[in-house]
Design a protein around this motif. Structure first.
Motif, short mmCIF file in Angstrom:
data_model
loop_
_atom_site.label_atom_id
_atom_site.label_comp_id
_atom_site.label_asym_id
_atom_site.label_seq_id
_atom_site.Cartn_x
_atom_site.Cartn_y
_atom_site.Cartn_z
N PRO A 111 -15.05 -29.04 -37.58
CA PRO A 111 -13.79 -29.47 -38.21
C PRO A 111 -12.54 -29.03 -37.45
CG PRO A 111 -14.76 -27.64 -39.43
CD PRO A 111 -15.78 -28.06 -38.40
N ALA A 112 -12.66 -28.02 -36.59
CA ALA A 112 -11.51 -27.56 -35.81
C ALA A 112 -11.34 -28.33 -34.51
CB ALA A 112 -11.64 -26.07 -35.51
N CYS A 113 -12.26 -29.26 -34.26
CA CYS A 113 -12.25 -30.01 -33.00
C CYS A 113 -11.81 -31.45 -33.26
CB CYS A 113 -13.65 -29.97 -32.38
SG CYS A 113 -13.69 -30.55 -30.69
N TRP A 114 -10.71 -31.87 -32.64
CA TRP A 114 -10.22 -33.23 -32.77
C TRP A 114 -10.80 -34.09 -31.63
CZ3 TRP A 114 -4.23 -32.78 -33.87
CH2 TRP A 114 -4.05 -32.03 -35.04
N MET A 115 -10.79 -35.40 -31.85
CA MET A 115 -11.32 -36.31 -30.83
C MET A 115 -10.32 -37.43 -30.57
SD MET A 115 -15.00 -38.32 -30.72
CE MET A 115 -14.42 -39.84 -31.49
N GLN A 116 -10.17 -37.80 -29.31
CA GLN A 116 -9.34 -38.93 -28.90
C GLN A 116 -10.10 -39.78 -27.89
OE1 GLN A 116 -5.94 -36.79 -27.28
NE2 GLN A 116 -4.72 -37.23 -29.10
N GLU A 117 -9.73 -41.05 -27.80
CA GLU A 117 -10.29 -41.89 -26.75
C GLU A 117 -9.79 -41.41 -25.38
OE1 GLU A 117 -10.25 -46.51 -25.09
OE2 GLU A 117 -9.32 -46.03 -27.02
N LYS A 118 -10.69 -41.37 -24.40
CA LYS A 118 -10.30 -41.10 -23.02
C LYS A 118 -9.96 -42.42 -22.36
CE LYS A 118 -11.52 -38.70 -18.81
NZ LYS A 118 -10.76 -39.68 -18.01
N ILE A 184 6.87 -25.91 -25.44
CA ILE A 184 5.91 -25.78 -26.54
C ILE A 184 4.47 -25.77 -26.04
CG2 ILE A 184 7.50 -26.84 -28.19
CD1 ILE A 184 5.84 -29.40 -28.02
N ARG A 185 4.26 -25.55 -24.75
CA ARG A 185 2.90 -25.57 -24.20
C ARG A 185 2.02 -24.47 -24.79
NH1 ARG A 185 4.26 -25.75 -17.87
NH2 ARG A 185 5.93 -24.39 -18.65
N GLY A 186 2.62 -23.38 -25.21
CA GLY A 186 1.84 -22.29 -25.77
C GLY A 186 1.52 -22.45 -27.24
N ARG A 187 2.04 -23.49 -27.88
CA ARG A 187 1.79 -23.70 -29.30
C ARG A 187 0.46 -24.42 -29.52
NH1 ARG A 187 7.67 -25.52 -31.82
NH2 ARG A 187 8.96 -24.12 -30.56
N ARG A 188 0.01 -24.46 -30.77
CA ARG A 188 -1.26 -25.09 -31.12
C ARG A 188 -1.24 -26.57 -30.77
NH1 ARG A 188 -1.45 -25.73 -36.11
NH2 ARG A 188 -3.72 -25.81 -36.38
N CYS A 189 -2.40 -27.09 -30.40
CA CYS A 189 -2.55 -28.50 -30.07
C CYS A 189 -2.10 -29.37 -31.24
CB CYS A 189 -4.00 -28.79 -29.70
SG CYS A 189 -4.37 -30.52 -29.39
N GLY A 190 -2.49 -28.98 -32.46
CA GLY A 190 -2.11 -29.76 -33.64
C GLY A 190 -0.61 -29.80 -33.84
N GLU A 191 0.08 -28.71 -33.56
CA GLU A 191 1.53 -28.68 -33.71
C GLU A 191 2.20 -29.55 -32.65
OE1 GLU A 191 5.20 -25.40 -33.72
OE2 GLU A 191 3.10 -24.73 -33.73
N ALA A 242 -5.71 -25.10 -29.61
CA ALA A 242 -5.66 -24.91 -28.15
C ALA A 242 -4.24 -25.04 -27.61
CB ALA A 242 -6.56 -25.93 -27.47
N PRO A 243 -3.81 -24.12 -26.73
CA PRO A 243 -2.54 -24.28 -26.02
C PRO A 243 -2.71 -25.26 -24.87
CG PRO A 243 -3.61 -22.29 -25.28
CD PRO A 243 -4.48 -22.86 -26.38
N TYR A 244 -1.61 -25.63 -24.25
CA TYR A 244 -1.63 -26.49 -23.07
C TYR A 244 -1.57 -25.59 -21.84
CZ TYR A 244 -0.51 -30.51 -20.08
OH TYR A 244 -0.53 -31.51 -19.11
N ILE A 245 -2.64 -25.57 -21.04
CA ILE A 245 -2.73 -24.69 -19.88
C ILE A 245 -2.89 -25.55 -18.63
CG2 ILE A 245 -4.01 -22.83 -18.78
CD1 ILE A 245 -4.93 -21.97 -21.57
N SER A 246 -1.96 -25.43 -17.70
CA SER A 246 -1.99 -26.23 -16.47
C SER A 246 -3.24 -25.93 -15.65
CB SER A 246 -0.75 -25.94 -15.63
OG SER A 246 0.42 -26.32 -16.32
N GLY A 247 -3.71 -26.95 -14.93
CA GLY A 247 -4.89 -26.78 -14.09
C GLY A 247 -6.17 -26.97 -14.87
#
Length: 355
Positions: A111-118, A184-191, A242-247
């Motif tokens: 339930p904590a894992c979201w899904m999107q089309e690639k 806002i890269r360090g914030r939650r993916c959902g936010e 999840a945060p947004y982490i480059s690389g």
């Protein structure tokens, strides 16, 4: 012996990393040094005592792979590219590791894992600062944008840095990195996704489409089967925290991708007869043949040395050649050093996953 100097520059970060293989007492040592560019570097060794060359080479290659996955580049790629208007933006996108088929069930039911089309396009970030709108590719280089995207981004009242996949003149947006001056890269993916939805609701953008997210198990299962039936490229799984982490992480990560078919980037070795080209990949710094691919009439025949993308069913372990290749087009946003045999899925692996 072998040595390399790698650089990483993003925002205030300006770092250097050096690695080398040096002989000692009849064996070899792997040394490293790191720190801010221009400052005294911290040093160390990855080997506590001399080892055989092949062991040292394996440690050295793994070290370089881990650093380049995190956005470090060889010295010659840190400057603006010659004969082009592309310059380093200081921003690198987050790149995802693949997930194996046996892990799908767990991710779909989490339930904590979201899904999107690639989406099957090219990575593109749009950066709006005042009256300036800039495109950024997966290498962190500035690129030209279609006029429609420039016009629509300019209509937004505030500044932003948006991540997505470009297909034609349309950007399929899936993440937001900056809002005005707020990183806002360090914030939650959902936010971040909620901020992206609110931002796109504030102006007209027929050429910028939000990539929908599926949250529940039922939604993910339904979407997964629908995407597979229409031969989409695949799906992406993101942990809601999840945060947004480059690389790209050296392994795993909180954001993962699963493709319904195999693709890889190759180097063109030479042009053959009847609109066909030979392909090669690197394996431990040596060029290995990877088969041939026919170039469709709607594409120009690429020149030797060009990096191209191909779809294939699987590769043969013995020869390294790909089976049923389909030419997808040139990739000027992929480095030659990334074209390695590590990309390939071999016949036994594909058959086992299908079973």
């Amino acid at each position: 012996m072998e040595s390399i100097t790698l650089y990483f520059r993003e925002g205030p970060s300006d770092k250097v990393y050096q690695a080398s293989i040096k002989p000692k007492d009849g064996g070899f040592m792997v040394h490293f040094a790191y720190g801010r560019r221009g400052a005294t570097l911290s040093t160390g060794s990855k080997t506590q005592q001399p080892v055989e060359y092949q062991i040292a080479k394996g440690i050295y290659d793994k070290l370089i792979k881990e650093k380049t996955a995190k956005g470090y580049c060889p010295a010659e790629t840190t400057a603006p590219l010659q004969h082009t208007d592309k310059i380093r933006s200081g921003i690198l996108p987050q790149l995802l590791n693949p997930v194996e088929s046996h892990e799908l069930e767990k991710l779909i039911h989490d339930p904590a894992c979201w899904m999107q089309e690639k989406k099957d396009g090219r990575r593109l970030l749009i950066h709006k600062q005042g009256d300036t709108v800039t495109g950024i590719n997966r290498l962190g280089l500035t690129v030209a944008l279609p006029p429609s995207l420039i016009e629509e981004a300019s209509a937004c009242a505030g500044d932003f840095l948006m991540d997505g996949e470009a297909i034609g003149d349309t950007l399929h947006a899936f993440d937001l990195l900056f809002i005005d001056d707020d990183d806002i890269r360090g914030r939650r993916c959902g936010e971040r996704y909620l901020h992206l939805m609110n931002l796109l609701g504030s102006f007209q953008h027929p050429h910028i489409e939000l990539v929908p997210s599926q949250f529940t198990t039922a939604q993910k299962q339904c979407c997964y089967h629908e995407l597979k039936q229409r031969h989409a490229e695949g799906v992406v799984f993101k942990h809601s925290d999840a945060p947004y982490i480059s690389g790209r992480p050296s392994a795993g990560g909180t954001q993962l991708k699963y493709k319904f078919y195999e693709t890889a980037s190759f180097i063109v070795a030479k042009a053959n007869d009847k609109r066909s080209v030979s392909l090669i990949l690197f394996e431990n710094a040596k060029a290995r043949p990877a088969g041939n691919v026919t170039i469709p009439p709607n594409h120009d025949v690429p020149s030797p040395g060009a990096v191209v993308e191909c779809r294939y069913l699987y590769a043969f372990k013995e020869s390294g050649s790909i089976y049923q290749p389909v030419y997808l087009g040139p990739r000027d946003d992929i480095r030659s050093a990334e074209c390695t045999t590590a990309q390939l899925k071999y016949k036994a692996e594909v058959m086992q996953a299908a079973a």
